[in-house]
Write a protein that holds these residues in place. Structure first.
Motif, short mmCIF file in Angstrom:
data_model
loop_
_atom_site.label_atom_id
_atom_site.label_comp_id
_atom_site.label_asym_id
_atom_site.label_seq_id
_atom_site.Cartn_x
_atom_site.Cartn_y
_atom_site.Cartn_z
N TRP A 236 34.90 -20.82 11.57
CA TRP A 236 36.16 -20.71 12.36
C TRP A 236 37.05 -19.66 11.64
N LEU B 120 41.18 -23.33 17.92
CA LEU B 120 40.46 -22.04 16.95
C LEU B 120 39.49 -21.75 17.98
N GLN B 121 38.91 -20.71 17.97
CA GLN B 121 37.82 -19.86 18.79
C GLN B 121 36.83 -18.93 18.19
N THR B 122 35.63 -18.74 18.74
CA THR B 122 35.04 -17.70 18.06
C THR B 122 34.11 -17.11 19.53
N TYR C 246 37.70 -24.78 19.37
CA TYR C 246 37.76 -25.92 18.82
C TYR C 246 39.05 -26.42 19.08
N ASN D 146 43.58 -18.88 13.43
CA ASN D 146 44.14 -18.69 14.79
C ASN D 146 45.14 -17.86 15.22
#
Length: 191
Positions: free
Chosen positions: A32, A49-51, A98, A35
């Motif tokens: 992760w 959180l992101q991907t 997330y 952010n």
């Protein structure tokens, strides 16, 4: 709350054991990033959180924020195959979100960026804590919502993004973690 015919919820797409295993994978083995991001000289904090993972050559941005493209992982490839087989749709990318607790959220929006086809179908898969998805009609203002339980797969049918806004609101009463995968097909890939 009203029902929306442009949404189809498939509960228990993954059973409880598989859902728990996949949640643990994303919490423990997924890389992760921070952010925080910058846009137009200003710093912003994403409230989750992101991907972003996609086929080669596929790029995507939202709110003028170009996402860093990562390669597919083996678990994401297997999940994509499961989703595509069930829905008989093809996807070339996934946004992995997330939500660390109920304070993480996504505000009102439609997934209608230029990179997406005019009426995209989006598949949203949830692991972990159940969270509500709220929706609001762009013209009439009608509202509705549904709960996205662990292991559920939500199909946002093509017309949904044209007619509705949606959000996963902040809710401080929720203490559990949630992973959400939104599979999409970027219709205008660029190099």
């Amino acid at each position: 709350m009203m029902h929306c015919p442009e949404l189809e919820l498939i509960e228990n797409f993954y059973d409880a054991v598989s859902s728990k295993s996949l949640l643990e994978h994303f919490l423990q083995a997924h890389d992760w990033p921070d952010n925080r991001y910058a846009f137009a000289g200003r710093q912003f904090v994403l409230p989750r959180l992101q991907t972003w993972h996609a086929d080669a050559g596929v790029r995507y941005s939202y709110s003028n924020n170009l996402l860093h493209t990562r390669p597919w992982t083996e678990p994401l490839l297997q999940i994509r195959a499961d989703v595509e087989q069930r829905l008989d749709c093809r996807f070339n990318s996934v946004l992995v979100n997330y939500y660390r607790n109920g304070d993480d959220f996504v505000g009102w929006h439609a997934d209608d960026e230029p990179e997406l086809a005019d009426s995209p179908a989006i598949a949203s898969l949830s692991f972990g804590a159940a969270r509500p998805l709220l929706f609001r009609h762009k013209i009439s203002g009608e509202t509705g919502g549904l709960v996205l339980p662990r292991g559920s797969l939500l199909l946002m049918k093509p017309a949904f993004q044209s007619h509705w806004l949606h959000s996963v609101p902040r809710d401080g009463r929720i203490t559990g973690q949630r992973i959400n995968l939104t599979f999409r097909r970027v219709g205008r890939p660029t190099a």
